[in-house]
Design a protein around this motif. Sequence first.
Motif, PDB file in Angstrom:
ATOM      1  N   TYR A  22       0.815  -1.221   0.000  1.00 39.11           N
ATOM      2  CA  TYR A  22       0.000   0.000   0.000  1.00 39.11           C
ATOM      3  C   TYR A  22       0.848   1.271   0.000  1.00 39.11           C
ATOM      4  O   TYR A  22       0.381   2.342  -0.374  1.00 39.11           O
ATOM      5  N   LYS A  23       2.122   1.175   0.387  1.00 35.33           N
ATOM      6  CA  LYS A  23       2.998   2.346   0.395  1.00 35.33           C
ATOM      7  C   LYS A  23       3.516   2.702  -0.996  1.00 35.33           C
ATOM      8  O   LYS A  23       3.895   3.846  -1.249  1.00 35.33           O
ATOM      9  N   ALA A  24       3.546   1.727  -1.897  1.00 35.98           N
ATOM     10  CA  ALA A  24       4.113   1.941  -3.239  1.00 35.98           C
ATOM     11  C   ALA A  24       3.315   2.998  -4.000  1.00 35.98           C
ATOM     12  O   ALA A  24       2.131   2.842  -4.231  1.00 35.98           O
ATOM     13  N   GLY A  25       3.983   4.072  -4.358  1.00 37.46           N
ATOM     14  CA  GLY A  25       3.347   5.138  -5.121  1.00 37.46           C
ATOM     15  C   GLY A  25       2.544   6.115  -4.291  1.00 37.46           C
ATOM     16  O   GLY A  25       1.965   7.056  -4.839  1.00 37.46           O
ATOM     17  N   ASP A  26       2.491   5.926  -2.983  1.00 36.86           N
ATOM     18  CA  ASP A  26       1.772   6.862  -2.111  1.00 36.86           C
ATOM     19  C   ASP A  26       2.639   8.106  -1.937  1.00 36.86           C
ATOM     20  O   ASP A  26       3.746   8.023  -1.404  1.00 36.86           O
ATOM     21  N   PRO A  27       2.169   9.267  -2.367  1.00 37.07           N
ATOM     22  CA  PRO A  27       2.985  10.486  -2.288  1.00 37.07           C
ATOM     23  C   PRO A  27       3.363  10.881  -0.863  1.00 37.07           C
ATOM     24  O   PRO A  27       4.312  11.637  -0.668  1.00 37.07           O
ATOM     25  N   ALA A  28       2.666  10.347   0.134  1.00 34.80           N
ATOM     26  CA  ALA A  28       3.000  10.658   1.525  1.00 34.80           C
ATOM     27  C   ALA A  28       4.203   9.846   2.026  1.00 34.80           C
ATOM     28  O   ALA A  28       4.726  10.115   3.105  1.00 34.80           O
ATOM     29  N   GLN A  29       4.637   8.868   1.242  1.00 31.03           N
ATOM     30  CA  GLN A  29       5.747   7.998   1.644  1.00 31.03           C
ATOM     31  C   GLN A  29       7.079   8.560   1.147  1.00 31.03           C
ATOM     32  O   GLN A  29       7.117   9.349   0.207  1.00 31.03           O
ATOM     33  N   PRO A  30       8.194   8.106   1.744  1.00 32.21           N
ATOM     34  CA  PRO A  30       9.523   8.552   1.294  1.00 32.21           C
ATOM     35  C   PRO A  30       9.790   8.214  -0.171  1.00 32.21           C
ATOM     36  O   PRO A  30       9.112   7.380  -0.775  1.00 32.21           O
TER      37      PRO A  30
END
Length: 87
Positions: A22-30
Amino acid sequence: MPWWSEVARGSRTKLYVGEALYKAGDPAQPAAWQEPAELSRHLTLTKEHAEVCGHVYFAAKDVATDRIGAMARVVADHYAQPAIPPR
């Protein structure tokens, strides 16, 4: 991963790694999570730890959506053969 592997080593524990697709491609992630190869790198790292029996991807909707192609990259890099279901 090294710590978990050490804890599982020599026991009857089956170690499965939870992967945060779910983190992949999430703009809120590093920044690393903006690269489709980040998740594949996680699987490459686990190959160094014989105690790892497999991976669990969160969440199922993200497996289907494959927002930036991270799951497709994992499949291409690590799943040349069909998975063997756990017993």
